[in-house]
Design an enzyme around this catalytic site. Structure first.
Site, mmCIF file in Angstrom:
data_model
loop_
_atom_site.group_PDB
_atom_site.id
_atom_site.type_symbol
_atom_site.label_atom_id
_atom_site.label_comp_id
_atom_site.label_asym_id
_atom_site.label_seq_id
_atom_site.Cartn_x
_atom_site.Cartn_y
_atom_site.Cartn_z
ATOM 1 N N THR A 157 9.363 0.326 -0.153
ATOM 2 C CA THR A 157 8.886 -0.708 0.914
ATOM 3 C C THR A 157 9.672 -2.077 0.980
ATOM 4 O O THR A 157 10.378 -2.162 0.035
ATOM 5 C CB THR A 157 7.344 -0.976 0.213
ATOM 6 O OG1 THR A 157 7.131 -2.268 0.824
ATOM 7 C CG2 THR A 157 7.444 -1.092 -1.084
ATOM 8 N N ASP A 158 9.712 -2.795 2.057
ATOM 9 C CA ASP A 158 10.191 -4.043 2.119
ATOM 10 C C ASP A 158 9.794 -5.089 1.145
ATOM 11 O O ASP A 158 10.222 -6.053 0.908
ATOM 12 C CB ASP A 158 10.195 -4.813 3.537
ATOM 13 C CG ASP A 158 8.540 -4.836 4.140
ATOM 14 O OD1 ASP A 158 7.607 -4.288 3.133
ATOM 15 O OD2 ASP A 158 8.471 -5.634 4.994
ATOM 16 N N GLU A 159 8.561 -4.687 0.449
ATOM 17 C CA GLU A 159 7.782 -5.766 -0.293
ATOM 18 C C GLU A 159 8.890 -5.853 -1.610
ATOM 19 O O GLU A 159 8.650 -6.544 -2.596
ATOM 20 C CB GLU A 159 6.566 -5.224 -0.778
ATOM 21 C CG GLU A 159 5.700 -5.087 0.471
ATOM 22 C CD GLU A 159 4.101 -4.931 0.315
ATOM 23 O OE1 GLU A 159 3.744 -5.323 -0.709
ATOM 24 O OE2 GLU A 159 3.604 -4.450 1.258
ATOM 25 N N TYR B 107 2.407 -3.895 -7.564
ATOM 26 C CA TYR B 107 2.570 -2.438 -6.624
ATOM 27 C C TYR B 107 4.265 -2.784 -6.358
ATOM 28 O O TYR B 107 4.790 -1.706 -6.522
ATOM 29 C CB TYR B 107 1.981 -2.714 -5.461
ATOM 30 C CG TYR B 107 2.444 -2.074 -4.369
ATOM 31 C CD1 TYR B 107 2.444 -0.739 -4.392
ATOM 32 C CD2 TYR B 107 3.090 -2.882 -3.022
ATOM 33 C CE1 TYR B 107 3.286 0.134 -3.429
ATOM 34 C CE2 TYR B 107 3.595 -1.691 -1.944
ATOM 35 C CZ TYR B 107 3.719 -0.559 -2.139
ATOM 36 O OH TYR B 107 4.262 0.363 -1.163
ATOM 37 N N ALA C 69 6.690 -4.522 -7.910
ATOM 38 C CA ALA C 69 7.386 -4.266 -8.988
ATOM 39 C C ALA C 69 7.527 -2.715 -9.203
ATOM 40 O O ALA C 69 8.687 -2.273 -9.763
ATOM 41 C CB ALA C 69 6.974 -4.980 -10.149
ATOM 42 N N LYS D 25 7.434 -0.147 -7.273
ATOM 43 C CA LYS D 25 8.391 0.373 -6.247
ATOM 44 C C LYS D 25 9.957 0.050 -6.485
ATOM 45 O O LYS D 25 10.684 1.069 -6.153
ATOM 46 C CB LYS D 25 7.699 0.159 -4.935
ATOM 47 C CG LYS D 25 6.336 0.606 -4.384
ATOM 48 C CD LYS D 25 6.460 1.930 -4.166
ATOM 49 C CE LYS D 25 7.063 2.729 -2.977
ATOM 50 N NZ LYS D 25 6.882 4.375 -2.998
ATOM 51 N N PRO E 178 -3.655 -13.486 -5.133
ATOM 52 C CA PRO E 178 -3.110 -14.227 -6.036
ATOM 53 C C PRO E 178 -1.617 -13.604 -5.831
ATOM 54 O O PRO E 178 -1.282 -12.725 -5.613
ATOM 55 C CB PRO E 178 -3.348 -13.593 -7.573
ATOM 56 C CG PRO E 178 -4.712 -12.947 -7.264
ATOM 57 C CD PRO E 178 -4.766 -12.566 -6.039
HETATM 58 P P1 NAD Z 1 -1.470 6.120 0.846
HETATM 59 O O1 NAD Z 1 -2.169 5.694 -0.427
HETATM 60 O O2 NAD Z 1 -2.270 6.517 2.276
HETATM 61 O O3 NAD Z 1 -1.190 7.826 0.401
HETATM 62 C C1 NAD Z 1 -0.635 8.177 -0.993
HETATM 63 C C2 NAD Z 1 -0.467 9.706 -1.207
HETATM 64 O O4 NAD Z 1 -0.091 9.993 -2.464
HETATM 65 C C3 NAD Z 1 -2.201 9.957 -1.462
HETATM 66 O O5 NAD Z 1 -2.066 11.470 -0.660
HETATM 67 C C4 NAD Z 1 -2.420 10.311 -2.783
HETATM 68 O O6 NAD Z 1 -3.325 11.264 -3.133
HETATM 69 C C5 NAD Z 1 -0.962 10.578 -3.252
HETATM 70 N N1 NAD Z 1 -0.829 10.456 -4.608
HETATM 71 C C6 NAD Z 1 -1.011 9.168 -5.296
HETATM 72 N N2 NAD Z 1 -0.609 9.553 -6.704
HETATM 73 C C7 NAD Z 1 -0.039 10.522 -6.731
HETATM 74 C C8 NAD Z 1 0.276 11.452 -7.806
HETATM 75 N N3 NAD Z 1 0.588 10.722 -9.120
HETATM 76 N N4 NAD Z 1 0.860 12.782 -7.879
HETATM 77 C C9 NAD Z 1 0.737 13.374 -6.241
HETATM 78 N N5 NAD Z 1 0.169 12.504 -5.294
HETATM 79 C C10 NAD Z 1 -0.149 11.405 -5.758
HETATM 80 O O7 NAD Z 1 -0.177 5.807 0.973
HETATM 81 P P2 NAD Z 1 0.825 5.470 2.362
HETATM 82 O O8 NAD Z 1 0.240 4.304 3.149
HETATM 83 O O9 NAD Z 1 0.820 6.811 3.047
HETATM 84 O O10 NAD Z 1 2.222 5.354 1.401
HETATM 85 C C11 NAD Z 1 3.156 6.650 1.422
HETATM 86 C C12 NAD Z 1 4.544 5.801 0.665
HETATM 87 O O11 NAD Z 1 5.081 4.890 1.768
HETATM 88 C C13 NAD Z 1 4.529 5.139 -0.444
HETATM 89 O O12 NAD Z 1 5.316 5.183 -1.246
HETATM 90 C C14 NAD Z 1 4.332 3.752 -0.087
HETATM 91 O O13 NAD Z 1 4.793 2.836 -1.140
HETATM 92 C C15 NAD Z 1 5.273 3.625 1.133
HETATM 93 N N6 NAD Z 1 5.127 2.468 2.176
HETATM 94 C C16 NAD Z 1 3.952 2.143 2.576
HETATM 95 C C17 NAD Z 1 3.943 1.368 3.778
HETATM 96 C C18 NAD Z 1 2.634 0.970 4.426
HETATM 97 O O14 NAD Z 1 2.541 0.260 5.090
HETATM 98 N N7 NAD Z 1 1.447 1.745 3.895
HETATM 99 C C19 NAD Z 1 4.880 0.733 3.944
HETATM 100 C C20 NAD Z 1 6.313 0.902 3.513
HETATM 101 C C21 NAD Z 1 6.179 1.905 2.492
HETATM 102 P P1 TYD Z 2 -2.357 -5.130 3.362
HETATM 103 O O1 TYD Z 2 -2.601 -4.443 4.654
HETATM 104 O O2 TYD Z 2 -2.930 -5.130 2.168
HETATM 105 O O3 TYD Z 2 -0.771 -4.734 3.202
HETATM 106 P P2 TYD Z 2 0.339 -5.636 2.247
HETATM 107 O O4 TYD Z 2 -0.265 -6.590 1.415
HETATM 108 O O5 TYD Z 2 1.019 -4.437 1.666
HETATM 109 O O6 TYD Z 2 1.271 -6.416 3.192
HETATM 110 O O7 TYD Z 2 -2.346 -6.673 3.816
HETATM 111 C C1 TYD Z 2 -1.711 -7.241 5.001
HETATM 112 C C2 TYD Z 2 -1.823 -8.669 4.974
HETATM 113 O O8 TYD Z 2 -3.366 -8.957 5.388
HETATM 114 C C3 TYD Z 2 -1.433 -9.357 3.749
HETATM 115 O O9 TYD Z 2 -1.205 -10.544 4.061
HETATM 116 C C4 TYD Z 2 -3.048 -9.781 2.945
HETATM 117 C C5 TYD Z 2 -3.890 -9.780 4.484
HETATM 118 N N1 TYD Z 2 -5.312 -9.260 4.169
HETATM 119 C C6 TYD Z 2 -6.612 -10.068 4.279
HETATM 120 O O10 TYD Z 2 -6.217 -11.306 4.683
HETATM 121 N N2 TYD Z 2 -7.519 -9.589 3.988
HETATM 122 C C7 TYD Z 2 -7.750 -8.289 3.217
HETATM 123 O O11 TYD Z 2 -8.979 -7.736 3.250
HETATM 124 C C8 TYD Z 2 -6.613 -7.493 3.262
HETATM 125 C C9 TYD Z 2 -6.807 -5.999 2.522
HETATM 126 C C10 TYD Z 2 -5.466 -7.941 3.688
#
Ligand code: NAD
Ligand code: TYD
Length: 343
Positions: free
Chosen positions: A129-131, A154, A156, A158, A278
């Site tokens: 992730t870019d985070e 989170y 940290a 990643k 936070p």
């Molecule tokens: P998600 O929370 O929707 O899905 C996570 C999946 O991982 C679920 O199916 C869960 O059951 C499985 N899982 C969790 N712990 C596990 C374990 N110990 N063993 C096996 N499976 C396990 O997540 P997502 O949004 O689909 O993100 C997927 C990946 O992409 C993550 O690594 C996340 O850090 C990364 N990512 C997400 C975003 C975003 O915007 N959602 C952006 C950049 C990167």
């Molecule tokens: P989120 O979807 O949790 O993604 P990330 O924190 O990984 O970027 O949050 C996106 C943005 O929205 C972030 O600036 C936090 C804000 N946010 C709210 O204002 N209210 C909410 O209830 C949630 C979940 C996020």
């Protein structure tokens, strides 16, 4: 590297992994995929109902941190590639309890790396992730050279996983690649993240809890564009390299909120400003020139059209949301928002 005929995908029952599996099976008619998923609260069998009976797809329920299971699965699996999506993925949950984030994101990655190395898997791709780059001020972009400075448990966890991949590449000539993407949106996203939470709350005429001023900025990318980027990095990327993906679509949280309300025909009075998260990162913005030039990739889904389609999907799949928004989700919602929304 051998052509990829057999792939292990972890976390494939989540939001991004399920889209990736669907698109890969469609795009590569000879590809076989095994999906290792623990089915945590975020993993949902319904996300892959359309491929469940595909003979080229197999689900194994299990934990990426289970060394015995993973060693056997990868040792016997004959995989050409491993793609690791499995993670605890929500920042707010990591602020409530970081334990599962360390266990899955860090220990789980280490277990996958060891097993992949031992089995001489041809490619390992870590979905990151870019985070991990921390937060930006009003100007500038994250590039692959930006220093790693995560601010939440989170991010940290990643970052720690990324460093493990880097170290295995450096020390063992391990064939690892890391991708770092900005905020994804699209269908099947668990309704705890901003966009699906706000759509589902607005549809139910419930308050939209905007943290702080609502002026934090995120760069949004459609989930299918992210998946196409991962696919390109896996096949065309250089071992040991990092590739950033983003949508070149910066929006403040308030801008997104107003767009959603407008499209849903709901009033701005649903917005409720609540105590800030936070350590809330101010701004994320990705420079994805490297992926564009070296992987011939670029984001294709226009933001407004993608967002509208996403809203329509949530409108049409109220049952999917309802099934999730019961049970354990209610406990989390109360812990996360109970005090904030009642004050
Ligand atoms: P998600 O929370 O929707 O899905 C996570 C999946 O991982 C679920 O199916 C869960 O059951 C499985 N899982 C969790 N712990 C596990 C374990 N110990 N063993 C096996 N499976 C396990 O997540 P997502 O949004 O689909 O993100 C997927 C990946 O992409 C993550 O690594 C996340 O850090 C990364 N990512 C997400 C975003 C975003 O915007 N959602 C952006 C950049 C990167
Ligand atoms: P989120 O979807 O949790 O993604 P990330 O924190 O990984 O970027 O949050 C996106 C943005 O929205 C972030 O600036 C936090 C804000 N946010 C709210 O204002 N209210 C909410 O209830 C949630 C979940 C996020």
């Amino acid at each position: 590297m051998n052509p990829i005929r057999r792939m292990l995908v972890t976390g494939g029952c989540g939001f991004i992994g399920s889209m990736f599996i669907r698109l890969e099976l469609e795009a590569h008619p000879d590809l076989q995929i095994v999906n290792l998923d623990k089915l945590t609260y975020a993993g949902n069998l319904e996300n892959l109902a359309d491929v469940a009976t595909n003979p080229r797809y197999q689900l194994v329920r299990g934990d990426i941190a289970d060394r015995e299971l993973v060693g056997k699965l990868i040792g016997d699996g004959g995989f050409d590639a491993v793609v690791n999506f499995a993670a605890e993925s929500h920042v707010d949950r990591s602020l409530l309890d970081s334990g599962p984030f360390i266990q899955t994101n860090v220990v789980g990655t280490q277990v996958l790396l060891d097993a992949s190395w031992q089995a001489k898997v041809g490619r390992y791709l870590q979905v990151s992730t870019d985070e991990v780059y921390g937060s930006l001020g009003p100007t500038g972009f994250f590039t692959e050279e930006t220093s790693i400075a995560p601010n939440s448990p989170y991010s940290a966890s990643k970052a720690a996983a990324d460093f493990l991949v880097r170290a295995y590449c450096h020390s063992f000539d391990f064939p690892g690649i890391i991708t770092r993407c900005s905020n994804n949106y699209g269908p099947y996203q668990f309704p705890e993240k901003l966009i699906p939470l706000f759509i589902s709350n607005a549809l139910a005429d419930k308050p939209l809890p905007v943290y702080g001023t609502g002026l934090n900025v995120r760069d949004w990318i459609h989930v299918a564009d992210h998946c196409r980027g991962i696919s390109a990095a896996l096949r065309l990327g250089q071992v040991g390299e990092v590739y950033n993906f983003g949508g070149r679509q910066e929006q403040t949280n308030l801008e997104i909120t107003h767009l959603l309300l407008e499209y849903l025909g709901k009033p701005a009075s649903l917005i409720k400003y609540v105590t800030d998260r936070p350590g809330h990162d101010q701004r994320y913005a990705i420079d994805c020139t490297k992926a564009e030039t070296q992987l011939a990739w670029k984001p294709q889904v226009p933001f407004t059209a993608g967002l509208r389609e996403t809203i329509d999907w949530y409108r049409q799949n109220g049952d999917w949301v309802q099934r999730i928004k019961s049970g354990a989700y209610l406990k989390y919602y109360e812990e996360q928002y109970g005090n904030r929304l009642s004050s």
